[in-house]
Scaffold this motif. Structure first.
Motif, PDB file in Angstrom:
ATOM      1  N   ASP A  47      -8.660   1.937   8.264  1.00 20.58           N
ATOM      2  CA  ASP A  47      -8.267   2.246   6.849  1.00 20.58           C
ATOM      3  C   ASP A  47      -6.921   2.281   6.975  1.00 20.58           C
ATOM      4  O   ASP A  47      -6.243   2.296   7.193  1.00 20.58           O
ATOM      5  CB  ASP A  47      -8.591   3.893   6.487  1.00 20.58           C
ATOM      6  N   ALA A  49      -4.231   1.733   4.110  1.00 19.98           N
ATOM      7  CA  ALA A  49      -3.634   2.450   3.520  1.00 19.98           C
ATOM      8  C   ALA A  49      -2.891   3.538   4.384  1.00 19.98           C
ATOM      9  O   ALA A  49      -2.543   4.404   3.736  1.00 19.98           O
ATOM     10  CB  ALA A  49      -4.584   2.622   2.551  1.00 19.98           C
ATOM     11  N   ASP A  50      -3.813   3.366   5.858  1.00 24.76           N
ATOM     12  CA  ASP A  50      -3.476   4.856   6.825  1.00 24.76           C
ATOM     13  C   ASP A  50      -2.122   4.120   7.978  1.00 24.76           C
ATOM     14  O   ASP A  50      -2.862   3.448   8.850  1.00 24.76           O
ATOM     15  CB  ASP A  50      -4.558   6.159   7.202  1.00 24.76           C
ATOM     16  N   GLY A  94      -0.148   9.465  -5.267  1.00 20.36           N
ATOM     17  CA  GLY A  94      -0.783   9.185  -4.222  1.00 20.36           C
ATOM     18  C   GLY A  94      -1.726   8.213  -3.964  1.00 20.36           C
ATOM     19  O   GLY A  94      -1.807   6.265  -3.228  1.00 20.36           O
ATOM     20  N   ALA A  95      -2.636   7.335  -4.830  1.00 18.82           N
ATOM     21  CA  ALA A  95      -2.953   6.067  -4.856  1.00 18.82           C
ATOM     22  C   ALA A  95      -1.425   4.516  -5.123  1.00 18.82           C
ATOM     23  O   ALA A  95      -2.161   4.052  -4.289  1.00 18.82           O
ATOM     24  CB  ALA A  95      -3.820   5.710  -6.136  1.00 18.82           C
ATOM     25  N   THR A  97       0.973   4.679  -4.167  1.00 18.97           N
ATOM     26  CA  THR A  97       1.766   5.132  -2.338  1.00 18.97           C
ATOM     27  C   THR A  97       0.632   4.349  -1.858  1.00 18.97           C
ATOM     28  O   THR A  97       1.162   3.533  -0.531  1.00 18.97           O
ATOM     29  CB  THR A  97       1.414   7.116  -1.635  1.00 18.97           C
ATOM     30  N   GLU A  98      -0.437   4.436  -1.655  1.00 15.82           N
ATOM     31  CA  GLU A  98      -1.189   3.697  -0.837  1.00 15.82           C
ATOM     32  C   GLU A  98      -1.610   2.594  -0.978  1.00 15.82           C
ATOM     33  O   GLU A  98      -1.836   1.882  -0.179  1.00 15.82           O
ATOM     34  CB  GLU A  98      -3.381   4.822  -0.970  1.00 15.82           C
ATOM     35  N   ASN A  99      -1.405   2.104  -2.072  1.00 17.70           N
ATOM     36  CA  ASN A  99      -1.109   0.902  -2.503  1.00 17.70           C
ATOM     37  C   ASN A  99      -0.121   0.075  -1.876  1.00 17.70           C
ATOM     38  O   ASN A  99       0.178  -0.857  -0.923  1.00 17.70           O
ATOM     39  CB  ASN A  99      -0.950   0.584  -4.270  1.00 17.70           C
ATOM     40  N   LEU A 101       1.394   0.688   0.466  1.00 13.56           N
ATOM     41  CA  LEU A 101       1.379   0.875   2.200  1.00 13.56           C
ATOM     42  C   LEU A 101       0.070  -0.232   2.593  1.00 13.56           C
ATOM     43  O   LEU A 101       0.628  -1.029   3.500  1.00 13.56           O
ATOM     44  CB  LEU A 101       0.647   2.752   2.510  1.00 13.56           C
ATOM     45  N   LEU A 102      -1.055  -0.177   1.653  1.00 12.46           N
ATOM     46  CA  LEU A 102      -1.618  -1.300   1.643  1.00 12.46           C
ATOM     47  C   LEU A 102      -1.350  -2.817   2.122  1.00 12.46           C
ATOM     48  O   LEU A 102      -1.198  -3.591   2.795  1.00 12.46           O
ATOM     49  CB  LEU A 102      -3.342  -1.139   1.147  1.00 12.46           C
TER      50      LEU A 102
END
Length: 248
Positions: A47, A49-50, A94-95, A97-99, A101-102
């Motif tokens: 994953d 995004a992690d 949260g979403a 932040t994942e965007n 990161l990814l």
């Protein structure tokens, strides 16, 4: 040992899956990096995004390239997300932040890890390629795409800088490719988005209605042929500006 070794992120769908279907080199071993197993390739589950899982990919680069003596090694980063589409300050944190990161951080860190591993390829004649997917959103303003557009601008700048570095030492070909509007699930997601969250939605509805979305396999074949087009290292290429491939 395989004649060519390729890693592709976002391999379970869209352009990533099309790249797997259209690999042009006989005897290629393809490792698909994604959360879901991809068709037609080995699966490296990660994953992206992690950040804690980026090392999984780096370890694969290091392990596989340490003794590789085939003709080509390539990493194509096609993974990414539009979610969450909406205005900064309004969407879920949260979403968002994942965007970031990814789409922004993962390309740079994974690219760095590939370059470090590619520097240790023992065969001097092995061609090494690093390709990042970018977008016209790097240069255009699209309300609702703040993190996505910023990420693609970062990818473009990273590729230009790192391509210049690799021309000085390293020798990896580094490119960014903007595929244009492609008939994938991402486009379907855009068409289903509220115009309040994405005011430019009608443009993509019109492109779809007019049949102006490009087939993903056509895009993938064009991407593969760029690797032998003699481009300057660090080039950022828009496929829509390329001449059509001539039939063989």
């Amino acid at each position: 040992m395989a004649n060519a070794l390729v890693w592709i992120t976002g391999a379970s769908g869209g352009i990533g899956q099309a790249l797997i279907r259209t690999v042009p080199w006989p005897g290629t071993r393809v490792i698909g990096i994604s959360r879901r197993p991809p068709a037609g390739a080995e699966h490296l589950s990660a994953d992206l995004a992690d950040p804690s899982e980026w090392g999984i990919v780096g370890s694969s680069f290091s392990h596989e390239l340490a003794g590789f003596d085939g003709e080509r090694a390539a990493f194509i980063h096609a993974g990414g997300t539009l979610d969450p589409i909406g205005f900064a300050g309004e969407v879920d944190t949260g979403a968002y932040t994942e965007n970031v990161l990814l789409n922004s951080a993962a390309p740079q860190v994974l690219g760095h890890l590939f370059l470090a591993a590619a520097a240790r390829v023992p065969a001097a004649g092995t061609a090494r390629h690093l390709v990042m997917l970018t977008s016209g959103a790097a240069k255009s303003v699209y309300p609702g795409w703040s993190s996505y557009g910023a990420a693609k601008a970062a990818v473009d700048r990273w590729v230009r800088n790192v391509g210049a570095e690799q021309s000085i030492r390293g020798g990896v070909q580094v490119l960014a490719v903007a595929p244009g509007t492609v008939d994938t699930e991402m486009q379907a997601e855009l068409r289903a988005t509220s115009p309040e969250d994405f005011p430019n939605r009608q443009k993509f509805l019109d492109l779809h209605a007019a049949g102006k979305l490009t087939d993903a396999d056509v895009v993938a074949r064009d991407m593969w042929r760029l690797l032998d087009a003699g481009l300057e290292n660090g080039s950022v290429v828009d496929l829509r500006n390329l001449p059509a491939a001539q039939p063989s």
